[in-house]
Design a protein around this motif. Structure first.
Motif, mmCIF file in Angstrom:
data_model
loop_
_atom_site.group_PDB
_atom_site.id
_atom_site.type_symbol
_atom_site.label_atom_id
_atom_site.label_comp_id
_atom_site.label_asym_id
_atom_site.label_seq_id
_atom_site.Cartn_x
_atom_site.Cartn_y
_atom_site.Cartn_z
ATOM 1 N N ILE A 271 3.373 -6.710 17.873
ATOM 2 C CA ILE A 271 2.628 -5.601 18.463
ATOM 3 C C ILE A 271 3.061 -4.336 17.741
ATOM 4 O O ILE A 271 4.253 -4.019 17.671
ATOM 5 N N THR A 272 2.085 -3.625 17.193
ATOM 6 C CA THR A 272 2.360 -2.401 16.444
ATOM 7 C C THR A 272 1.967 -1.194 17.285
ATOM 8 O O THR A 272 0.808 -1.080 17.711
ATOM 9 N N VAL A 273 2.928 -0.334 17.525
ATOM 10 C CA VAL A 273 2.688 0.905 18.272
ATOM 11 C C VAL A 273 2.427 2.023 17.264
ATOM 12 O O VAL A 273 3.303 2.360 16.469
ATOM 13 N N MET A 274 1.231 2.570 17.303
ATOM 14 C CA MET A 274 0.923 3.733 16.476
ATOM 15 C C MET A 274 1.559 4.964 17.125
ATOM 16 O O MET A 274 1.299 5.256 18.286
ATOM 17 N N VAL B 13 6.638 -0.266 14.665
ATOM 18 C CA VAL B 13 6.191 1.121 14.804
ATOM 19 C C VAL B 13 5.546 1.583 13.505
ATOM 20 O O VAL B 13 6.099 1.382 12.420
ATOM 21 N N ASP B 14 4.388 2.210 13.634
ATOM 22 C CA ASP B 14 3.639 2.720 12.487
ATOM 23 C C ASP B 14 3.361 4.208 12.707
ATOM 24 O O ASP B 14 2.663 4.573 13.650
ATOM 25 N N GLY B 15 3.921 5.040 11.825
ATOM 26 C CA GLY B 15 3.633 6.467 11.890
ATOM 27 C C GLY B 15 4.878 7.313 12.013
ATOM 28 O O GLY B 15 5.593 7.231 13.006
ATOM 29 N N LEU C 82 -1.907 -0.845 18.694
ATOM 30 C CA LEU C 82 -2.304 0.021 19.802
ATOM 31 C C LEU C 82 -2.316 1.476 19.348
ATOM 32 O O LEU C 82 -1.284 1.999 18.906
ATOM 33 N N ASN C 83 -3.452 2.128 19.456
ATOM 34 C CA ASN C 83 -3.520 3.561 19.210
ATOM 35 C C ASN C 83 -2.673 4.316 20.240
ATOM 36 O O ASN C 83 -2.410 3.789 21.336
ATOM 37 N N PRO C 84 -2.267 5.537 19.936
ATOM 38 C CA PRO C 84 -1.391 6.261 20.870
ATOM 39 C C PRO C 84 -1.927 6.364 22.296
ATOM 40 O O PRO C 84 -1.161 6.233 23.256
#
Length: 226
Positions: free
Chosen positions: A135-138, A175-177, A116-118
């Protein structure tokens, strides 16, 4: 509290020392995070299915592929045959045929994730959230390393944790970023279960990778100690 899992972002590693670095990370990490960008969904271009097939030969860990591509369907079969364990396209690219894409990923024996993009709300995935393994949260806008953390994403992580607990879902919350010294504590408190660590979180901490890993773990434990 469950033990935090760490997924090194391999686009940030020293690719000239790939085999040596993977052998070091095999004994320390939980996943390998492989970014595939097509120059369209994001402007950058990074790794590839060919990289995944070479990584598979030396990896002892699950290979998690993040598809920052406009047409993720074009990559699924090749990635599965190359050895990907998780295939994770963006919700923004699959919602016109999400069920078909998820079923295709699982049909090849891989686990299905979504990113998911921010600015993308959880509402976008509500009808297939129960099918997801991750689920990856950007927490930065996608495409380039080194961007500032977007604090509004903490509420998204908390909401995913609440939904998981309330409904008995099995997805991992990743979480990515900008996962690093400045954010380890707040991400853990919000409910993150997997942190993708790149330049600031891991590789730039020391030129010697085992020392960098040890420093990262010392920082994480100091920041999250209660």
């Amino acid at each position: 509290m469950k033990k935090m899992m760490f997924s090194p972002s391999l686009m940030c590693m020293d690719l000239l020392s790939m085999k040596e670095q993977v052998e070091i990370l095999n004994e320390r990490a939980d996943f390998y995070h492989v970014d595939i960008m097509d120059g369209h969904f994001v402007k950058n271009i990074t790794l590839s299915p060919f990289f995944v097939s070479n990584l598979k030969r030396i990896s002892k860990l699950p290979i998690d592929v993040h598809l920052m591509t406009e047409y993720p369907d074009d990559y699924i079969e090749e990635l599965a045959k190359s050895g990907a364990d998780y295939i994770c396209p963006h919700a923004e690219t699959i919602n016109k045929d999400a069920f078909r894409i998820i079923n295709k990923i699982k049909g090849f024996g891989c686990k299905a994730g979504i990113v998911l993009n921010p600015a993308t709300p959880i509402e976008w995935i509500k009808y297939y959230i129960h099918l997801l393994d991750k689920i990856t949260v950007m927490t930065v806008d996608p495409g380039f390393a080194g961007q500032p953390f977007i604090p509004e994403m903490l509420d998204k992580i908390k909401e995913l944790k609440e939904l998981k607990e309330k409904n008995g879902y099995n997805y991992l919350i990743e979480v990515d970023g900008s996962c690093n010294e400045r954010t380890f504590d707040i991400l853990t408190e919000a409910g993150a279960e997997v942190l993708i660590v790149g330049s600031s979180g891991l590789f730039n901490l020391d030129s010697d990778l085992p020392k960098a890993w040890d420093k990262m773990m010392e920082i994480y434990e100091a920041k999250t100690a209660k």
